[in-house]
Design an enzyme around this catalytic site. Structure first.
Site, PDB file in Angstrom:
ATOM      1  N   LYS A   1      13.530 -30.684  10.632  1.00  0.00           N
ATOM      2  CA  LYS A   1      14.517 -29.627  10.263  1.00  0.00           C
ATOM      3  C   LYS A   1      15.085 -29.939   9.023  1.00  0.00           C
ATOM      4  CE  LYS A   1      17.075 -30.337  13.780  1.00  0.00           C
ATOM      5  NZ  LYS A   1      16.414 -31.611  14.644  1.00  0.00           N
TER       6      LYS A   1
ATOM      7  N   ARG B   1      18.154 -45.623   9.885  1.00  0.00           N
ATOM      8  CA  ARG B   1      19.336 -45.154  10.696  1.00  0.00           C
ATOM      9  C   ARG B   1      19.609 -46.044  11.976  1.00  0.00           C
ATOM     10  NH1 ARG B   1      19.088 -38.634  11.040  1.00  0.00           N
ATOM     11  NH2 ARG B   1      20.039 -39.166  12.881  1.00  0.00           N
TER      12      ARG B   1
ATOM     13  N   ARG C   1      24.062 -27.112  18.522  1.00  0.00           N
ATOM     14  CA  ARG C   1      23.116 -28.043  19.686  1.00  0.00           C
ATOM     15  C   ARG C   1      23.455 -27.968  21.149  1.00  0.00           C
ATOM     16  NH1 ARG C   1      21.909 -32.110  15.601  1.00  0.00           N
ATOM     17  NH2 ARG C   1      20.960 -33.973  16.424  1.00  0.00           N
TER      18      ARG C   1
ATOM     19  N   ARG D   1      18.674 -39.756  22.504  1.00  0.00           N
ATOM     20  CA  ARG D   1      18.841 -38.657  21.633  1.00  0.00           C
ATOM     21  C   ARG D   1      17.850 -37.374  22.095  1.00  0.00           C
ATOM     22  NH1 ARG D   1      17.558 -40.350  15.998  1.00  0.00           N
ATOM     23  NH2 ARG D   1      18.006 -38.247  15.376  1.00  0.00           N
TER      24      ARG D   1
ATOM     25  N   ARG E   1      10.569 -43.151  10.204  1.00  0.00           N
ATOM     26  CA  ARG E   1      11.646 -42.304   9.301  1.00  0.00           C
ATOM     27  C   ARG E   1      12.453 -43.498   8.503  1.00  0.00           C
ATOM     28  NH1 ARG E   1      14.295 -36.816  10.916  1.00  0.00           N
ATOM     29  NH2 ARG E   1      15.915 -37.993  12.117  1.00  0.00           N
TER      30      ARG E   1
HETATM   31  P1  AMP Z   1      20.959 -35.565  13.404  1.00  0.00           P
HETATM   32  O1  AMP Z   1      21.069 -36.037  12.142  1.00  0.00           O
HETATM   33  O2  AMP Z   1      20.947 -33.959  13.277  1.00  0.00           O
HETATM   34  O3  AMP Z   1      19.629 -35.764  14.146  1.00  0.00           O
HETATM   35  O4  AMP Z   1      22.248 -35.522  13.958  1.00  0.00           O
HETATM   36  C1  AMP Z   1      22.641 -37.232  14.338  1.00  0.00           C
HETATM   37  C2  AMP Z   1      23.757 -37.228  15.458  1.00  0.00           C
HETATM   38  O5  AMP Z   1      24.924 -36.577  15.016  1.00  0.00           O
HETATM   39  C3  AMP Z   1      23.549 -36.615  16.747  1.00  0.00           C
HETATM   40  O6  AMP Z   1      22.620 -37.774  17.352  1.00  0.00           O
HETATM   41  C4  AMP Z   1      24.700 -36.431  17.329  1.00  0.00           C
HETATM   42  O7  AMP Z   1      25.374 -37.520  17.748  1.00  0.00           O
HETATM   43  C5  AMP Z   1      25.424 -35.991  16.093  1.00  0.00           C
HETATM   44  N1  AMP Z   1      25.640 -34.435  15.852  1.00  0.00           N
HETATM   45  C6  AMP Z   1      25.038 -33.874  14.794  1.00  0.00           C
HETATM   46  N2  AMP Z   1      24.918 -32.654  14.754  1.00  0.00           N
HETATM   47  C7  AMP Z   1      25.669 -32.173  16.099  1.00  0.00           C
HETATM   48  C8  AMP Z   1      25.895 -31.000  16.710  1.00  0.00           C
HETATM   49  N3  AMP Z   1      25.589 -29.814  16.265  1.00  0.00           N
HETATM   50  N4  AMP Z   1      26.751 -30.930  18.116  1.00  0.00           N
HETATM   51  C9  AMP Z   1      27.103 -32.335  18.576  1.00  0.00           C
HETATM   52  N5  AMP Z   1      26.489 -33.598  17.784  1.00  0.00           N
HETATM   53  C10 AMP Z   1      25.973 -33.453  16.716  1.00  0.00           C
END
Ligand code: AMP
Length: 215
Positions: A13, A162, A88, A173, A127
């Site tokens: 994404k 990360r 999400r 996740r 990554r």
């Molecule tokens: P990402 O970089 O999108 O994989 O997000 C990393 C982490 O941020 C996720 O594992 C969640 O803990 C939190 N996070 C990001 N976006 C959301 C969302 N829309 N709703 C809830 N938690 C989020």
């Protein structure tokens, strides 16, 4: 363009959004990037979010909606936006519908990036991400390493793995994704907005989206 990008962590994404911004000046809005920036700066939001994030759990909907309500009203969203990692959950998608109605914004589509689970695991463990919160360029030690090992090509900051990309947290996740986020495909199907694409090859996704926007 005004798009939602759906798909598991590691589906691409972020990479796809960054490439799409170059087409028409639409901005990428990544709730993950915003939250990581807030954790790094130790703002109130960051302090509230960091425990959930380090465990690989979703941050509460109320915090996320607070971020999005503000962000979507900023001037740079006028040209369009790519929602990366938001919504999400079904409650977030419902709240987004209300917010868009209030702001008189219409979405073009929700694109579901489909990638086999083995590819996701491989991508997430290899990554690497720029540690500068205003850059967060994405690398891959196998397919897209930085020119100088461990250093971001764009801003010169260290490139790191990360905290939430260890095998245990990745597993959590993906579980959260399957339980709470995967049902969004059905939600947007019912809204008549869903388009699914095999996202193994990034270029195919970009071409697919361009074609959909033209038709
Ligand atoms: P990402 O970089 O999108 O994989 O997000 C990393 C982490 O941020 C996720 O594992 C969640 O803990 C939190 N996070 C990001 N976006 C959301 C969302 N829309 N709703 C809830 N938690 C989020």
């Amino acid at each position: 363009m005004k798009l939602i990008l759906l798909g598991a962590p590691g589906a691409g994404k972020g990479t796809v959004s960054k490439l799409l911004t170059a087409i028409d000046g639409s901005v990428q809005i990544s709730t993950g990037d915003i939250l990581r920036g807030a954790v790094k700066a130790q703002t109130d939001l960051g302090k509230k979010a960091q425990g959930f994030m380090s465990r690989g759990e979703l941050v509460p909907d109320s915090l996320i909606m607070g971020i999005m309500e503000k962000r979507l009203q900023e001037d740079d969203c006028q040209k369009g936006f790519l929602l990366d990692g938001f919504p999400r959950t079904i409650p977030q998608a419902e709240a987004l519908n209300e917010l868009l109605l209030k702001l008189d914004i219409k979405l073009d589509m929700a694109v579901n990036l489909d990638v086999p689970r083995e590819t996701i695991m491989e991508r997430l463990t290899t990554r690497r991400t720029c540690s500068n919160s205003s850059c967060q360029e994405i690398y891959n030690i196998k397919s897209k390493p930085p020119k100088v090992e461990g250093i971001c090509d764009k801003c010169g900051s260290p490139v790191v793995q990360r905290d939430d990309e260890t095998p245990n947290v990745i597993g959590q996740r993906l579980d959260s994704y399957n339980e709470k986020t995967a049902p969004l495909a059905n939600f947007y199907e019912k809204e008549g907005l869903l388009k699914s694409v095999d996202a193994t090859v990034t270029e195919d996704v970009i071409n697919f989206i361009k074609k959909q926007l033209q038709s």
